[in-house]
Design an enzyme around this catalytic site. Structure first.
Site, PDB file in Angstrom:
ATOM      1  N   TYR A  16     -94.874 -76.687   3.090  1.00 35.38           N
ATOM      2  CA  TYR A  16     -95.474 -76.438   1.775  1.00 35.38           C
ATOM      3  C   TYR A  16     -96.886 -77.019   1.724  1.00 35.38           C
ATOM      4  CZ  TYR A  16     -96.308 -76.991  -3.231  1.00 35.38           C
ATOM      5  OH  TYR A  16     -96.870 -76.972  -4.490  1.00 35.38           O
ATOM      6  N   GLU A  38     -92.762 -75.765 -11.437  1.00 34.95           N
ATOM      7  CA  GLU A  38     -93.114 -77.028 -12.092  1.00 34.95           C
ATOM      8  C   GLU A  38     -92.202 -77.282 -13.284  1.00 34.95           C
ATOM      9  OE1 GLU A  38     -95.063 -79.304 -10.987  1.00 34.95           O
ATOM     10  OE2 GLU A  38     -96.430 -78.289  -9.624  1.00 34.95           O
ATOM     11  N   TRP A  46     -89.801 -82.953  -6.175  1.00 36.43           N
ATOM     12  CA  TRP A  46     -90.366 -81.682  -5.730  1.00 36.43           C
ATOM     13  C   TRP A  46     -89.568 -81.128  -4.557  1.00 36.43           C
ATOM     14  CZ3 TRP A  46     -92.690 -78.099  -8.014  1.00 36.43           C
ATOM     15  CH2 TRP A  46     -93.322 -77.076  -7.310  1.00 36.43           C
TER      16      TRP A  46
END
Length: 191
Positions: A16, A38, A46
């Site tokens: 990522y 988000e 995350w």
């Protein structure tokens, strides 16, 4: 190869970071995907969201805002049954609501990306002290302004901290560490 330290040695975080995080983003569908992720991340790590990304893509029609905006309550119930999803009806409803507002912004500004990048005059922002790691923050004046405007327009689950994370991910704020191989690349990418 040096990277930002938050990746650790997790292959998903590394991928990522190396391919998406901090790359100046002008694709509206990807903007909607990042914002939706988000929303799902609130209160979670995350890494948890990244691990559930494919299930989220499946549940939300590839994060197509024009499709998501049409979802109704029975669709919320269907999404809750998708294997591997973050099961939060409030977050799912927030994403549906946000899709509707997202489409209105696209209509008004031509694209959501145009709307978002206008807050920085279409420039990548770098704050003093971020590149050397001497300053770490979770929100700032820019994220406050963007969050406030998004809320006025009807977005939900997008407070200043969440918006700051999105601005980082979308490459509007370059928060790569100066020793990270992506730092200079992010500043040089075409806007």
């Amino acid at each position: 190869m040096k990277r930002c330290s938050w990746t650790g040695d997790d292959p998903l975080l590394i991928d990522y970071h190396d391919k998406e995080w901090g790359v100046p983003l002008h694709d509206d569908r990807k903007q909607f995907e990042f914002i939706s992720m988000e929303v799902m991340q609130c209160g979670l790590s995350w890494l948890t969201v990244l691990r559930k990304r494919e299930a989220l893509r499946l549940a939300f029609d590839g994060f197509d805002p024009s499709k998501v905006a049409l979802y109704d309550e029975p669709r919320v119930e269907e999404i809750m049954k998708v294997e591997g999803i973050i099961r939060s009806p409030r977050k799912i409803r927030a994403i549906i609501n946000n899709a509707k507002v997202f489409l209105k912004i696209q209509e008004e500004f031509g694209s959501f990306s145009s709307y978002l990048w206008q807050f920085t005059d279409n420039r990548i922002v770098e704050y003093p002290g971020h590149a050397d790691g001497s300053v770490t923050i979770a929100k700032n004046d820019l994220s406050d302004r963007v969050s406030s405007d998004l809320k006025k327009r009807g977005f939900s689950y997008l407070g200043s901290i969440t918006v700051y994370s999105h601005l980082q991910a979308a490459g509007i704020i370059n928060d790569h560490h100066a020793s990270c191989f992506r730092y200079q690349q992010s500043n040089e990418l075409p806007k």
